[in-house]
Design an enzyme around this catalytic site. Sequence first.
Site, mmCIF file in Angstrom:
data_model
loop_
_atom_site.group_PDB
_atom_site.id
_atom_site.type_symbol
_atom_site.label_atom_id
_atom_site.label_comp_id
_atom_site.label_asym_id
_atom_site.label_seq_id
_atom_site.Cartn_x
_atom_site.Cartn_y
_atom_site.Cartn_z
ATOM 1 N N GLU A 1 7.817 14.032 -0.619
ATOM 2 C CA GLU A 1 7.701 15.495 -0.771
ATOM 3 C C GLU A 1 6.495 15.865 -1.621
ATOM 4 O O GLU A 1 5.794 16.835 -1.338
ATOM 5 C CB GLU A 1 8.994 16.038 -1.393
ATOM 6 C CG GLU A 1 10.194 15.852 -0.470
ATOM 7 C CD GLU A 1 11.515 16.184 -1.138
ATOM 8 O OE1 GLU A 1 11.834 15.574 -2.181
ATOM 9 O OE2 GLU A 1 12.233 17.066 -0.626
ATOM 10 N N GLU B 1 17.276 10.277 0.930
ATOM 11 C CA GLU B 1 18.279 10.891 0.054
ATOM 12 C C GLU B 1 19.702 10.752 0.580
ATOM 13 O O GLU B 1 20.643 10.579 -0.180
ATOM 14 C CB GLU B 1 17.971 12.387 -0.144
ATOM 15 C CG GLU B 1 16.766 12.679 -1.021
ATOM 16 C CD GLU B 1 15.451 12.760 -0.272
ATOM 17 O OE1 GLU B 1 15.385 12.318 0.894
ATOM 18 O OE2 GLU B 1 14.472 13.265 -0.849
ATOM 19 N N GLY C 1 11.495 12.338 -3.155
ATOM 20 C CA GLY C 1 10.576 13.224 -3.867
ATOM 21 C C GLY C 1 9.129 12.741 -3.811
ATOM 22 O O GLY C 1 8.201 13.554 -3.898
ATOM 23 N N ALA D 1 12.699 10.968 -6.629
ATOM 24 C CA ALA D 1 13.189 11.560 -7.865
ATOM 25 C C ALA D 1 13.922 10.473 -8.647
ATOM 26 O O ALA D 1 14.384 9.494 -8.073
ATOM 27 C CB ALA D 1 14.121 12.717 -7.542
HETATM 28 N N1 CO8 Z 1 14.762 6.496 -9.565
HETATM 29 C C1 CO8 Z 1 14.921 5.738 -10.666
HETATM 30 N N2 CO8 Z 1 14.527 4.465 -10.747
HETATM 31 C C2 CO8 Z 1 13.961 3.920 -9.668
HETATM 32 C C3 CO8 Z 1 13.768 4.638 -8.482
HETATM 33 C C4 CO8 Z 1 14.202 5.982 -8.441
HETATM 34 N N3 CO8 Z 1 14.035 6.752 -7.354
HETATM 35 N N4 CO8 Z 1 13.182 3.822 -7.573
HETATM 36 C C5 CO8 Z 1 13.023 2.640 -8.167
HETATM 37 N N5 CO8 Z 1 13.469 2.683 -9.436
HETATM 38 C C6 CO8 Z 1 13.478 1.613 -10.439
HETATM 39 C C7 CO8 Z 1 14.529 0.579 -10.107
HETATM 40 O O1 CO8 Z 1 15.780 1.010 -10.574
HETATM 41 C C8 CO8 Z 1 14.004 -0.619 -10.851
HETATM 42 O O2 CO8 Z 1 14.300 -0.466 -12.218
HETATM 43 P P1 CO8 Z 1 15.002 -1.690 -13.038
HETATM 44 O O3 CO8 Z 1 13.993 -2.776 -13.008
HETATM 45 O O4 CO8 Z 1 15.229 -1.107 -14.383
HETATM 46 O O5 CO8 Z 1 16.233 -2.011 -12.282
HETATM 47 C C9 CO8 Z 1 12.503 -0.501 -10.704
HETATM 48 O O6 CO8 Z 1 12.260 0.890 -10.380
HETATM 49 C C10 CO8 Z 1 11.944 -1.345 -9.583
HETATM 50 O O7 CO8 Z 1 12.639 -1.021 -8.394
HETATM 51 P P2 CO8 Z 1 13.338 -2.139 -7.467
HETATM 52 O O8 CO8 Z 1 13.724 -3.325 -8.270
HETATM 53 O O9 CO8 Z 1 14.388 -1.470 -6.662
HETATM 54 O O10 CO8 Z 1 12.077 -2.532 -6.530
HETATM 55 P P3 CO8 Z 1 12.152 -3.125 -5.060
HETATM 56 O O11 CO8 Z 1 10.767 -3.533 -4.726
HETATM 57 O O12 CO8 Z 1 13.253 -4.111 -4.932
HETATM 58 O O13 CO8 Z 1 12.569 -1.870 -4.115
HETATM 59 C C11 CO8 Z 1 12.473 0.431 -3.340
HETATM 60 C C12 CO8 Z 1 11.713 -0.759 -3.995
HETATM 61 C C13 CO8 Z 1 12.872 0.074 -1.902
HETATM 62 C C14 CO8 Z 1 11.544 1.641 -3.337
HETATM 63 C C15 CO8 Z 1 13.752 0.742 -4.147
HETATM 64 O O14 CO8 Z 1 13.399 0.848 -5.519
HETATM 65 C C16 CO8 Z 1 14.439 2.029 -3.753
HETATM 66 O O15 CO8 Z 1 15.122 2.091 -2.739
HETATM 67 N N6 CO8 Z 1 14.292 3.113 -4.579
HETATM 68 C C17 CO8 Z 1 14.952 4.367 -4.359
HETATM 69 C C18 CO8 Z 1 14.307 5.136 -3.231
HETATM 70 C C19 CO8 Z 1 15.049 6.434 -3.007
HETATM 71 O O16 CO8 Z 1 16.178 6.483 -2.612
HETATM 72 N N7 CO8 Z 1 14.362 7.560 -3.262
HETATM 73 C C20 CO8 Z 1 14.929 8.851 -3.087
HETATM 74 C C21 CO8 Z 1 15.432 9.330 -4.393
HETATM 75 S S1 CO8 Z 1 16.354 10.838 -4.252
HETATM 76 C C22 CO8 Z 1 15.184 12.020 -4.208
HETATM 77 O O17 CO8 Z 1 14.021 11.773 -4.266
HETATM 78 C C23 CO8 Z 1 15.710 13.384 -4.107
HETATM 79 C C24 CO8 Z 1 14.552 14.389 -4.209
HETATM 80 C C25 CO8 Z 1 15.052 15.746 -4.300
HETATM 81 C C26 CO8 Z 1 15.773 15.996 -5.572
HETATM 82 C C27 CO8 Z 1 15.733 17.429 -5.818
HETATM 83 C C28 CO8 Z 1 16.730 17.800 -6.903
HETATM 84 C C29 CO8 Z 1 16.776 19.288 -7.093
#
Ligand code: CO8
Length: 258
Positions: A112, A132, A109, A66
């Site tokens: 999921e 998460e 997400g 998400a």
């Molecule tokens: N949301 C927003 N932006 C994201 C996300 C995300 N989940 N994942 C990556 N991005 C963005 C980064 O911020 C970055 O943007 P910018 O260049 O502007 O800084 C761009 O994508 C590239 O990402 P990275 O530079 O981080 O790329 P890497 O190769 O270094 O790392 C990873 C890749 C390991 C996947 C890393 O991006 C990461 O850890 N992402 C987050 C993963 C995460 O925690 N996901 C779970 C999110 S929470 C969720 O899904 C809850 C679901 C249920 C919600 C229900 C609500 C009711």
Amino acid sequence: TDSYETILVERKGRVALLTLNRPKALNALNLQVMREVVAATEALDRDPDVGCIVLTGSAKAFAAGADIKEMSPQNYLDMYLSDWFTAWDRLGQVRTPTLAAVSGYALGGGCELAMLCDILLASDTAVFGQPEIKLGVIPGIGGSQRLTRAVGKAKAMELCLTGRTMDAEEAERAGLVSRVVPADDLLGEALTVAETVAGMSLPVAMMAKESVNRSFETTLTEGVRFERRLFHAVFATADQKEGMSAFTEKRAPKFTHR
Ligand code: CO8
């Protein structure tokens, strides 16, 4: 379909290919992505000429979860009133068979979303997880339920409590994905599987899907009874006659989806 901004929708015969296309955010799922994926999938579901819907992302990310930036400032009432992410549930109600082709990150997400699809194929670069907890939240699109049903309590608990990810090989061993294929072959293989499914009788495929899904909602006795009713029902289709005649006549069946 031209009006979508975060996804691409293509038709290949009876197969529809839906590609998440927010590369700058690794396909992070925000409200717009949710609305577009759900609207496009429901439109394809209503189209009798679509026999299988493939959902994929990029080589690097199926979806990295998400959208954390969009969620970050929300409070309880924002989330409650906008019913954050509830529309994703509608993907689980689509009757046409769906297939997730996962390469790269399928986190939070993203994992999921893949689990909302019927068939899950992974490339050898796929990474699955429910991280998460590391953000101070929990899965919200069914991850704690579907992951547990898919891989069992032991692994689901560890993944949800530590946030560690699993690679494609572990995901296959655990039963989360049906098969792992080399990254370069993923889309080709996904489309081949989808064409196979789309070549079957659509109403019968829908019933097979409905019957498997029923097993998650009911007891074994009731599930078997449900299956038996649908088994009897397929004898009302022309495709049952065609499929069985084709076998007897040693030829390929030509299903009419009736
Ligand atoms: N949301 C927003 N932006 C994201 C996300 C995300 N989940 N994942 C990556 N991005 C963005 C980064 O911020 C970055 O943007 P910018 O260049 O502007 O800084 C761009 O994508 C590239 O990402 P990275 O530079 O981080 O790329 P890497 O190769 O270094 O790392 C990873 C890749 C390991 C996947 C890393 O991006 C990461 O850890 N992402 C987050 C993963 C995460 O925690 N996901 C779970 C999110 S929470 C969720 O899904 C809850 C679901 C249920 C919600 C229900 C609500 C009711």
